[in-house]
Design an enzyme around this catalytic site. Structure first.
Site, PDB file in Angstrom:
ATOM      1  N   HIS A  76       1.004  -1.220   0.180  1.00 47.78           N
ATOM      2  CA  HIS A  76      -0.061   0.043  -0.214  1.00 47.78           C
ATOM      3  C   HIS A  76       0.957   1.272   0.123  1.00 47.78           C
ATOM      4  CE1 HIS A  76      -3.977  -1.673   0.968  1.00 47.78           C
ATOM      5  NE2 HIS A  76      -3.257  -2.648   1.002  1.00 47.78           N
ATOM      6  N   ARG A  88     -11.984 -11.149  -4.451  1.00 48.62           N
ATOM      7  CA  ARG A  88     -11.210 -10.867  -3.268  1.00 48.62           C
ATOM      8  C   ARG A  88     -11.511 -11.461  -2.090  1.00 48.62           C
ATOM      9  NH1 ARG A  88      -8.000  -7.339  -2.296  1.00 48.62           N
ATOM     10  NH2 ARG A  88      -8.850  -6.105  -0.804  1.00 48.62           N
ATOM     11  N   TRP A 104     -20.337   3.139   1.042  1.00 43.42           N
ATOM     12  CA  TRP A 104     -18.991   2.633   0.740  1.00 43.42           C
ATOM     13  C   TRP A 104     -18.606   1.011   1.364  1.00 43.42           C
ATOM     14  CZ3 TRP A 104     -14.299   2.343   3.912  1.00 43.42           C
ATOM     15  CH2 TRP A 104     -14.375   2.038   5.378  1.00 43.42           C
ATOM     16  N   TYR A 111     -10.550   8.221   3.259  1.00 41.88           N
ATOM     17  CA  TYR A 111     -10.215   6.896   3.899  1.00 41.88           C
ATOM     18  C   TYR A 111      -8.981   6.186   3.103  1.00 41.88           C
ATOM     19  CZ  TYR A 111     -10.786   1.829   5.165  1.00 41.88           C
ATOM     20  OH  TYR A 111     -10.627   0.780   5.586  1.00 41.88           O
ATOM     21  N   GLU A 159     -10.156  -1.528  -8.002  1.00 42.65           N
ATOM     22  CA  GLU A 159     -10.926  -2.414  -6.808  1.00 42.65           C
ATOM     23  C   GLU A 159     -12.334  -1.725  -6.365  1.00 42.65           C
ATOM     24  OE1 GLU A 159      -8.061  -3.472  -3.883  1.00 42.65           O
ATOM     25  OE2 GLU A 159      -9.896  -3.506  -2.161  1.00 42.65           O
ATOM     26  N   HIS A 213     -13.280   1.710  -3.230  1.00 45.96           N
ATOM     27  CA  HIS A 213     -14.107   1.353  -1.859  1.00 45.96           C
ATOM     28  C   HIS A 213     -15.412   1.722  -1.766  1.00 45.96           C
ATOM     29  CE1 HIS A 213     -10.314   1.158   0.725  1.00 45.96           C
ATOM     30  NE2 HIS A 213     -10.013   2.131   0.325  1.00 45.96           N
ATOM     31  N   GLU A 256     -14.118  -8.254  -0.860  1.00 43.40           N
ATOM     32  CA  GLU A 256     -13.680  -8.225   0.380  1.00 43.40           C
ATOM     33  C   GLU A 256     -15.016  -8.205   1.285  1.00 43.40           C
ATOM     34  OE1 GLU A 256     -11.258  -4.674  -0.097  1.00 43.40           O
ATOM     35  OE2 GLU A 256     -12.492  -3.952   1.471  1.00 43.40           O
ATOM     36  N   GLU A 282      -3.236  -9.264  -1.324  1.00 41.47           N
ATOM     37  CA  GLU A 282      -2.941  -8.089  -0.593  1.00 41.47           C
ATOM     38  C   GLU A 282      -2.296  -8.383   0.643  1.00 41.47           C
ATOM     39  OE1 GLU A 282      -6.756  -6.174   1.033  1.00 41.47           O
ATOM     40  OE2 GLU A 282      -5.619  -4.158   1.351  1.00 41.47           O
ATOM     41  N   ASP A 294      -6.747  -5.761   9.349  1.00 41.11           N
ATOM     42  CA  ASP A 294      -7.802  -6.035  10.157  1.00 41.11           C
ATOM     43  C   ASP A 294      -8.099  -7.452  10.068  1.00 41.11           C
ATOM     44  OD1 ASP A 294      -8.721  -4.471   7.975  1.00 41.11           O
ATOM     45  OD2 ASP A 294     -10.634  -5.511   8.397  1.00 41.11           O
ATOM     46  N   ASP A 353      -7.990   1.239  -5.493  1.00 42.52           N
ATOM     47  CA  ASP A 353      -9.172   1.025  -4.678  1.00 42.52           C
ATOM     48  C   ASP A 353     -10.155   2.097  -4.576  1.00 42.52           C
ATOM     49  OD1 ASP A 353     -11.070  -0.103  -2.834  1.00 42.52           O
ATOM     50  OD2 ASP A 353      -9.696  -0.876  -1.614  1.00 42.52           O
ATOM     51  N   ARG A 388      -0.637  -0.504  -4.648  1.00 44.78           N
ATOM     52  CA  ARG A 388      -1.862   0.082  -4.661  1.00 44.78           C
ATOM     53  C   ARG A 388      -1.629   1.290  -4.532  1.00 44.78           C
ATOM     54  NH1 ARG A 388      -6.978  -0.462  -0.414  1.00 44.78           N
ATOM     55  NH2 ARG A 388      -5.957   1.321   0.476  1.00 44.78           N
TER      56      ARG A 388
HETATM   57  O1  EZ4 Z   1     -11.740  -1.197   3.927  1.00 49.11           O
HETATM   58  O2  EZ4 Z   1      -9.966  -3.895   5.717  1.00 49.11           O
HETATM   59  O3  EZ4 Z   1      -8.516  -3.321   0.329  1.00 49.11           O
HETATM   60  N1  EZ4 Z   1      -8.649  -2.926   1.364  1.00 49.11           N
HETATM   61  C1  EZ4 Z   1      -9.503  -2.269   2.052  1.00 49.11           C
HETATM   62  C2  EZ4 Z   1      -9.518  -2.132   3.469  1.00 49.11           C
HETATM   63  C3  EZ4 Z   1     -10.846  -2.503   4.192  1.00 49.11           C
HETATM   64  C4  EZ4 Z   1     -10.649  -2.665   5.513  1.00 49.11           C
HETATM   65  C5  EZ4 Z   1     -12.158  -3.145   6.085  1.00 49.11           C
HETATM   66  O4  EZ4 Z   1     -12.162  -3.537   7.678  1.00 49.11           O
HETATM   67  O5  EZ4 Z   1     -10.551  -1.775   1.403  1.00 49.11           O
HETATM   68  O6  EZ4 Z   1      -8.984  -1.095   3.884  1.00 49.11           O
HETATM   69 CO    CO Z   2     -10.307  -2.682  -0.764  1.00 49.56          CO
END
Ligand code: EZ4
Ligand code: CO
Length: 401
Positions: free
Chosen positions: A122, A282, A401, A159, A235, A211, A261, A338, A315, A209, A147
């Site tokens: 990242h 994903r 989101w 974010y 993404e 989101h 995800e 990832e 997480d 991404d 990314r």
């Molecule tokens: O929003 O893991 O691609 N990764 C992401 C992360 C997710 C968090 C959610 O808990 O988009 O930042």
């Molecule tokens: Co994501």
């Protein structure tokens, strides 16, 4: 062999994690990640109150039968809480089986299909130059895929943007709120990706991404606008509940699309895969029913030339990362994984055998998943309430989101 003990460990070494630990009457132990970011205690309680009583005395070798019991037996199917709880049990049972066999888990999944697991790191920053600097930092460390995210002029607290190569998706206390503008983002994102390619070239994979923040037609416009920058993937361009939204994106752009995800089961992605509306799926071990169910999703994807790209943000605990790597190294249709390194405290609580080498992760050769939990140390980091942030439009409307 029988399951003699089962416990749920909630700890917060830098961030919250929920971990299931099973112990057999032979003294073997198995771990499963059960962390659902921002809703951790719902899964902890689902496990403690409703699943653990069913596990006492069961044969740990019966992985598929236990999965079916927990899934069909509950009557209430699917959903993130249920599927995360089932995932934890499934992963712990695979860990036990591989330890009993004296093999790293990937050997039980058919053995290696490749030498290592390609990962993306990242890179983010408030401004485009900050992001470029972060990308250069990753490339210097050997990453082959990156990314790229950046702040958007006029918006604060976007974010996924910090300075550097790792970010924490949740914050302690109540949810932080920020203002979102699709117009500002759509003006800025193509500029970011153009700058990355013109300054740093095309010799690495570039990902971005969204989101889940756009509508299908907005996402189609973005996909078209960035085609020349040769993205590895775009993404989560739109929320995935409405799978047909992806058809519209597909009709307009050749930019590869990744999603999944937040999806929990094969039924959540069936149309996306079978109609080839996406290029990468994903879904993760922890949020999609464990190793057993994830392999079914990836098997379906294989039939339609959709490749894998499992979620692996901070997480998802080192227990999930270990499990993911054994799946990644074995499935034929692996795409990318990832990888956001955990904090030093997290790594200390979860000692693991996987390691980064030359742009790839290696699962290691320890029997089982190759990860343990230091329970005494974990106790020193009690749970702290934390939430993912919320974005609102200028007029106060909560944004998707
Ligand atoms: O929003 O893991 O691609 N990764 C992401 C992360 C997710 C968090 C959610 O808990 O988009 O930042
Ligand atoms: Co994501």
């Amino acid at each position: 062999m029988a399951i003699a003990d089962a416990k749920v460990i909630v700890c917060s070494p830098g961030r919250n994690f929920v971990t299931l630990k099973l112990t057999t009457d032979d003294g073997l132990t198995g771990l499963g990640d059960a962390t659902l970011n921002g809703r951790e205690l719902a899964v902890a309680s689902y496990l403690t109150e409703h699943v653990l009583p069913l596990l006492q005395g069961r044969d740990p070798d019966r992985i598929e039968d236990t999965w079916q019991l927990l899934y069909k037996g509950a009557y209430w199917r699917r959903g993130p809480v249920t599927m995360t709880a089932i995932a934890a049990v499934d992963s712990a049972l695979w860990d036990i089986k591989a330890k009993a066999a004296g093999m790293p888990l990937y050997q039980l999944l058919g053995g290696r299909s490749r030498e290592g697991v390609l990962v993306y790191g990242h890179a983010s920053g408030e401004t485009i130059p900050d992001t470029l600097e972060a990308i250069e930092g990753l490339l210097q460390r050997g990453y082959r895929a990156v990314r790229a995210q950046s702040g958007v002029p006029g918006l604060s607290g976007v974010y996924g943007v910090t300075r550097g190569i790792s970010y924490e998706p949740a914050t302690a206390g109540l949810p932080q709120e920020s203002v979102w503008s699709t117009e500002a983002y759509l003006r800025h994102a193509p500029e970011l990706l153009a700058e990355v390619r013109s300054r740093l070239g095309f010799d690495f994979h570039l990902l971005h991404d969204v989101h889940h923040r756009l509508t299908p037609i907005e996402a189609a416009r973005l996909g078209k606008a960035v085609e020349d920058y040769g993205l590895f993937w775009l993404e989560d361009p739109v929320p995935a509940e409405h799978q047909d939204g992806y058809r519209l994106i597909r009709q307009h752009t050749t930019t590869p699309i990744a999603v999944g995800e937040v999806l929990n089961s094969v039924w959540d992605c069936e149309r996306l895969i079978s109609e080839q509306l996406i290029d990468y799926i994903r879904t993760s071990v922890v949020h999609a029913g464990g190793i057993s169910h994830l392999r079914k999703i990836f098997g379906l994807a294989e039939l339609y030339d959709v490749r894998t790209g499992s979620h692996g943000a901070t997480d998802l605990s080192p227990v999930c990362m270990s499990a993911a790597l054994h799946v990644d190294v074995s499935v034929p249709n692996f795409g990318i994984q990832e990888y956001m390194p955990h904090s030093a405290e997290t790594d200390e609580v979860f000692p693991h055998s996987y390691h980064f080498e030359d742009g790839h992760l290696q699962p290691g050769e320890e029997p089982g998943l190759g990860v343990e939990i230091d329970e005494e140390l974990a106790e020193r980091y009690p749970y702290r309430r934390a939430y993912l942030p919320v974005a609102r439009r200028g007029d106060g409307t909560v944004h998707s989101w």
